[in-house]
Write a protein that holds these residues in place. Structure first.
Motif, PDB file in Angstrom:
ATOM      1  N   ILE A  85       0.849  -1.202   0.000  1.00 38.13           N
ATOM      2  CA  ILE A  85       0.000   0.000   0.000  1.00 38.13           C
ATOM      3  C   ILE A  85       0.881   1.248   0.000  1.00 38.13           C
ATOM      4  O   ILE A  85       1.669   1.456   0.918  1.00 38.13           O
ATOM      5  N   LYS A  86       0.719   2.065  -1.027  1.00 37.70           N
ATOM      6  CA  LYS A  86       1.488   3.300  -1.135  1.00 37.70           C
ATOM      7  C   LYS A  86       0.742   4.440  -0.447  1.00 37.70           C
ATOM      8  O   LYS A  86      -0.447   4.641  -0.668  1.00 37.70           O
ATOM      9  N   VAL A  87       1.480   5.176   0.380  1.00 37.51           N
ATOM     10  CA  VAL A  87       0.926   6.300   1.127  1.00 37.51           C
ATOM     11  C   VAL A  87       1.623   7.571   0.656  1.00 37.51           C
ATOM     12  O   VAL A  87       2.845   7.605   0.529  1.00 37.51           O
ATOM     13  N   GLY A  88       0.851   8.612   0.377  1.00 36.84           N
ATOM     14  CA  GLY A  88       1.444   9.879  -0.032  1.00 36.84           C
ATOM     15  C   GLY A  88       0.393  10.880  -0.446  1.00 36.84           C
ATOM     16  O   GLY A  88      -0.795  10.714  -0.149  1.00 36.84           O
ATOM     17  N   GLU A  89       0.814  11.890  -1.145  1.00 30.94           N
ATOM     18  CA  GLU A  89      -0.078  12.955  -1.584  1.00 30.94           C
ATOM     19  C   GLU A  89      -1.203  12.382  -2.457  1.00 30.94           C
ATOM     20  O   GLU A  89      -0.949  11.571  -3.346  1.00 30.94           O
ATOM     21  N   VAL A  90      -2.418  12.843  -2.222  1.00 25.25           N
ATOM     22  CA  VAL A  90      -3.567  12.321  -2.960  1.00 25.25           C
ATOM     23  C   VAL A  90      -3.578  12.764  -4.419  1.00 25.25           C
ATOM     24  O   VAL A  90      -4.243  12.148  -5.247  1.00 25.25           O
ATOM     25  N   ALA A  91      -2.831  13.796  -4.734  1.00 29.02           N
ATOM     26  CA  ALA A  91      -2.752  14.240  -6.133  1.00 29.02           C
ATOM     27  C   ALA A  91      -1.977  13.243  -6.998  1.00 29.02           C
ATOM     28  O   ALA A  91      -2.111  13.249  -8.216  1.00 29.02           O
ATOM     29  N   ASP A  92      -1.195  12.401  -6.366  1.00 26.07           N
ATOM     30  CA  ASP A  92      -0.448  11.349  -7.072  1.00 26.07           C
ATOM     31  C   ASP A  92      -1.319  10.097  -7.070  1.00 26.07           C
ATOM     32  O   ASP A  92      -1.486   9.448  -6.034  1.00 26.07           O
ATOM     33  N   PHE A  93      -1.893   9.762  -8.202  1.00 28.62           N
ATOM     34  CA  PHE A  93      -2.816   8.640  -8.279  1.00 28.62           C
ATOM     35  C   PHE A  93      -2.133   7.288  -8.093  1.00 28.62           C
ATOM     36  O   PHE A  93      -2.780   6.253  -8.043  1.00 28.62           O
ATOM     37  N   GLY A  94      -0.806   7.265  -7.971  1.00 30.37           N
ATOM     38  CA  GLY A  94      -0.086   6.041  -7.645  1.00 30.37           C
ATOM     39  C   GLY A  94      -0.190   5.690  -6.171  1.00 30.37           C
ATOM     40  O   GLY A  94       0.124   4.578  -5.765  1.00 30.37           O
ATOM     41  N   ASN A  95      -0.633   6.661  -5.366  1.00 30.78           N
ATOM     42  CA  ASN A  95      -0.806   6.434  -3.932  1.00 30.78           C
ATOM     43  C   ASN A  95      -2.213   5.925  -3.654  1.00 30.78           C
ATOM     44  O   ASN A  95      -3.180   6.399  -4.248  1.00 30.78           O
ATOM     45  N   PHE A  96      -2.322   4.989  -2.736  1.00 30.10           N
ATOM     46  CA  PHE A  96      -3.617   4.438  -2.364  1.00 30.10           C
ATOM     47  C   PHE A  96      -4.210   5.176  -1.171  1.00 30.10           C
ATOM     48  O   PHE A  96      -5.418   5.249  -1.015  1.00 30.10           O
ATOM     49  N   MET A  97      -3.338   5.713  -0.298  1.00 27.69           N
ATOM     50  CA  MET A  97      -3.791   6.396   0.914  1.00 27.69           C
ATOM     51  C   MET A  97      -3.142   7.757   1.026  1.00 27.69           C
ATOM     52  O   MET A  97      -1.997   7.932   0.621  1.00 27.69           O
ATOM     53  N   GLY A  98      -3.868   8.681   1.626  1.00 31.45           N
ATOM     54  CA  GLY A  98      -3.332  10.003   1.903  1.00 31.45           C
ATOM     55  C   GLY A  98      -3.073  10.169   3.390  1.00 31.45           C
ATOM     56  O   GLY A  98      -3.024   9.200   4.145  1.00 31.45           O
ATOM     57  N   ALA A  99      -2.928  11.404   3.799  1.00 28.39           N
ATOM     58  CA  ALA A  99      -2.657  11.731   5.197  1.00 28.39           C
ATOM     59  C   ALA A  99      -3.925  11.620   6.035  1.00 28.39           C
ATOM     60  O   ALA A  99      -5.041  11.644   5.510  1.00 28.39           O
ATOM     61  N   VAL A 100      -3.747  11.510   7.356  1.00 26.99           N
ATOM     62  CA  VAL A 100      -4.890  11.607   8.263  1.00 26.99           C
ATOM     63  C   VAL A 100      -5.298  13.076   8.325  1.00 26.99           C
ATOM     64  O   VAL A 100      -4.591  13.957   7.840  1.00 26.99           O
ATOM     65  N   ILE A 101      -6.420  13.356   8.933  1.00 26.55           N
ATOM     66  CA  ILE A 101      -7.061  14.661   8.795  1.00 26.55           C
ATOM     67  C   ILE A 101      -6.284  15.842   9.375  1.00 26.55           C
ATOM     68  O   ILE A 101      -6.297  16.926   8.820  1.00 26.55           O
ATOM     69  N   ALA A 155       1.534   5.094   8.347  1.00 24.79           N
ATOM     70  CA  ALA A 155       1.653   3.859   7.572  1.00 24.79           C
ATOM     71  C   ALA A 155       0.525   2.899   7.938  1.00 24.79           C
ATOM     72  O   ALA A 155       0.146   2.809   9.107  1.00 24.79           O
ATOM     73  N   PRO A 156      -0.020   2.175   6.962  1.00 23.44           N
ATOM     74  CA  PRO A 156      -1.001   1.137   7.282  1.00 23.44           C
ATOM     75  C   PRO A 156      -0.359   0.161   8.261  1.00 23.44           C
ATOM     76  O   PRO A 156       0.797  -0.238   8.080  1.00 23.44           O
ATOM     77  N   THR A 157      -1.085  -0.202   9.286  1.00 26.07           N
ATOM     78  CA  THR A 157      -0.496  -0.942  10.402  1.00 26.07           C
ATOM     79  C   THR A 157      -1.343  -2.153  10.770  1.00 26.07           C
ATOM     80  O   THR A 157      -2.564  -2.072  10.806  1.00 26.07           O
ATOM     81  N   LEU A 158      -0.661  -3.243  11.062  1.00 29.69           N
ATOM     82  CA  LEU A 158      -1.318  -4.456  11.560  1.00 29.69           C
ATOM     83  C   LEU A 158      -0.704  -4.788  12.908  1.00 29.69           C
ATOM     84  O   LEU A 158       0.518  -4.932  13.041  1.00 29.69           O
ATOM     85  N   ILE A 159      -1.554  -4.878  13.922  1.00 27.28           N
ATOM     86  CA  ILE A 159      -1.133  -5.169  15.291  1.00 27.28           C
ATOM     87  C   ILE A 159      -1.711  -6.523  15.688  1.00 27.28           C
ATOM     88  O   ILE A 159      -2.887  -6.799  15.446  1.00 27.28           O
ATOM     89  N   GLU A 160      -0.884  -7.336  16.326  1.00 28.02           N
ATOM     90  CA  GLU A 160      -1.322  -8.652  16.813  1.00 28.02           C
ATOM     91  C   GLU A 160      -1.347  -8.606  18.339  1.00 28.02           C
ATOM     92  O   GLU A 160      -0.392  -8.144  18.963  1.00 28.02           O
TER      93      GLU A 160
END
Length: 128
Positions: free
Chosen positions: A36-52, A89-94
């Motif tokens: 999962i790519k995180v970054g600026e929403v103007a870059d359509f290669g990113n799947f997620m943007g920043a939190v609010i 970053a997308p996070t998985l916690i166990e």
């Protein structure tokens, strides 16, 4: 009737799974989350943007610190960057301790964070 055109946000914040399935699913989830790519929403290669905002970002960072001081384990993610925006970053916690305060709070508030908490148990499904 007009369709609802407001943005929607969906988050899989809780994963409850039978213990015997967890090892293989954990591997698949970690591999997928890592793509999962995180970054600026103007870059359509990113799947997620920043939190609010900064407050939301700090809340995520606080939860990650609490997790690190518990018996839970951050399997992937658990990082944030506030240099050019409030990225998490997308996070998985166990964990097997859902009574810990940070997890109880995570379950009680419906903040849409890029974090999922997984617990595996032999006793997830009760018989009547």
């Amino acid at each position: 009737m007009e369709a609802d055109r407001r943005p929607a946000c969906y988050a899989a914040s809780r994963i409850f799974i039978r213990a015997f399935l967890w090892p293989s699913l954990k591997t698949v989830l970690c591999d997928e989350i890592a793509t999962i790519k995180v970054g600026e929403v103007a870059d359509f290669g990113n799947f997620m943007g920043a939190v609010i905002d900064e407050r939301a970002w700090r809340k995520h960072m606080r939860i990650f610190e609490e997790v690190k001081s518990s018996n839970a384990k951050i399997l992937t993610g658990g990082r944030g960057d506030d240099k050019t925006g409030y990225f998490v970053a997308p996070t998985l916690i166990e964990t097997d301790d859902l009574d810990r305060e940070c997890f109880v709070r995570s379950f009680s508030d419906q903040s849409w964070r890029p974090t999922s908490i997984a617990t595996a148990s032999l006793n997830l499904f009760w018989r009547r």
